[in-house]
Design an enzyme around this catalytic site. Structure first.
Site, PDB file in Angstrom:
ATOM      1  N   GLU A  64      -2.212   1.045  -4.447  1.00 50.42           N
ATOM      2  CA  GLU A  64      -1.832  -0.310  -4.076  1.00 50.42           C
ATOM      3  C   GLU A  64      -1.095  -0.920  -5.251  1.00 50.42           C
ATOM      4  OE1 GLU A  64      -3.133  -3.052  -0.662  1.00 50.42           O
ATOM      5  OE2 GLU A  64      -3.521  -0.932  -1.052  1.00 50.42           O
ATOM      6  N   CYS A  90       0.832  -1.203   0.000  1.00 52.95           N
ATOM      7  CA  CYS A  90       0.000   0.000   0.000  1.00 52.95           C
ATOM      8  C   CYS A  90       0.869   1.256   0.000  1.00 52.95           C
ATOM      9  CB  CYS A  90      -0.954   0.009   1.199  1.00 52.95           C
ATOM     10  SG  CYS A  90      -0.134  -0.062   2.802  1.00 52.95           S
TER      11      CYS A  90
END
EC number: 2.1.1.35
Length: 361
Positions: free
Chosen positions: A353, A319
């Protein structure tokens, strides 16, 4: 990059993220990333709102970053799921009609799923009494949701304390419990794309998988169907309990789950010290061919990163592309990037992401 919701800018902001990922991974000879886009609206399955009093009424409110005293009052939230947008006015009408529901109510949290389930958490600056509970039970029935009431030191559950999600991966539908207050992927559509990418990237294998930071088993369930057996770790007790339920609910019986941090597991595998929580688990019985990691924004610490080096395949969901690049740099002398991908979990923000499959040189 703008963080303002504007669907007309979506294509440009996604391309900017792709360019950023390309630049970060270019020093490692990465192939062109696969790009998985998001719905332009109604993609976010959870939302949290403070309540703001104005003209003797409470309103949903949000605040600009760093601003605590100037509320932005809202009636709908186009990035949130259609179910959240349906529930927002219904809930507001209910608290306006009931002092038992509205008295000292200061925050509302919604959790919905692609499967159509919904849970609402109501947070109060007062004890919850039988009048509140009676009103909340009627509200849960009227809205067709579970209700969680929270006040200092107390939690009242009406219905379930989790939402039920269903995700299709590799031709099979997996069912997940998503507990109130625990982390879940906010963009369900992109999460499903991410799971399918990881499933394909791992491939069908005849050896074992080590998974670090497994959460509620989001990746564990589909990846377990690709290997002989899995040893998975997670430190959050709530997530561990949810993962155990999810494994059982889906009949996945080749996973051992241990409540250890990644750092603790590193110590165990390096035989630095034993852990009681590993009693009954023979670490030497595993023939690990791959490791799967989905770490927090800080990425893997240097010791855990060094641990992953001993595996032929490192499947990494990140992330934070900057910490991903730093971890890849540490591993680049022994591993190369075979696949990479961008998953647009957070449209209209700078967050993204990404995923890489690293294989031994």
């Amino acid at each position: 990059m703008s963080s303002v919701y504007d669907p007309t800018t979506y294509t440009a902001q996604l391309e900017a993220k792709v360019e950023r990922l390309r630049a970060l991974l270019a020093p490692f000879g990465a192939p062109e990333p696969a790009v998985f886009d998001s719905p332009r609206e109604h993609y976010r399955l959870r939302a949290e709102f403070r309540l703001w009093r104005e003209n003797e009424q409470r309103h949903y409110a949000m605040f600009a970053p760093g601003e605590k005293h100037q509320a932005i009052l809202i009636d709908d939230f186009p990035i949130a799921s259609q179910r959240i947008n349906q529930l927002m006015p219904q809930l507001k009408a209910a608290w306006q009609a009931s002092s038992a529901l509205s008295f000292k109510l200061f925050q509302v949290e919604f959790l919905t799923t692609l499967a159509g389930d919904a849970m609402i958490t109501l947070c109060y600056h007062r004890p919850l009494d039988e009048h509140w509970e009676a009103a909340a039970r009627q509200l849960a029935t009227d809205l067709g949701v579970s209700i969680i009431g929270r006040s200092k030191g107390k939690r009242v559950v009406i219905g379930r304390d989790y939402a039920v999600e269903e995700l299709a991966v590799g031709g099979r539908t997996f069912r997940y419990r998503q507990p109130e207050g625990a982390f879940t992927q906010p963009n369900g559509t992109v999460n499903q794309k991410m799971l399918n990418w990881a499933y394909e990237a791992l491939g069908e294998r005849e050896d074992d998988l080590l998974e670090l930071y497994c959460g509620n088993g989001n990746f564990t369930l589909p990846l377990a169907t690709r290997v002989r057996k899995v040893l998975a770790t997670e430190i959050s007790k709530t997530s561990v309990n949810a993962a155990l339920h999810n494994l059982d609910d889906n009949g996945v019986d080749n996973v051992r789950l241990v409540r250890l941090s990644a750092e603790e597991l590193t110590e165990a595998l390096n035989e630095v010290r034993p852990f009681r929580r590993l009693e009954g688990i023979d670490l030497k019985s595993y023939a690990f061919g791959s490791v799967f990691v989905d770490p927090p924004r800080a990425g893997m610490d240097p010791d855990t990163c060094e641990l992953t080096r001993r595996f032929d395949n490192i499947l990494y969901i990140s992330c934070n592309p900057e910490t991903l690049a730093a971890n890849i740099e540490q591993l680049s002398d022994t591993h190369r990037i075979e696949r990479c991908a961008l998953f647009d979990q957070f449209p209209y923000t700078h967050h993204m992401e990404s995923g890489v499959l690293l294989v031994r040189r």
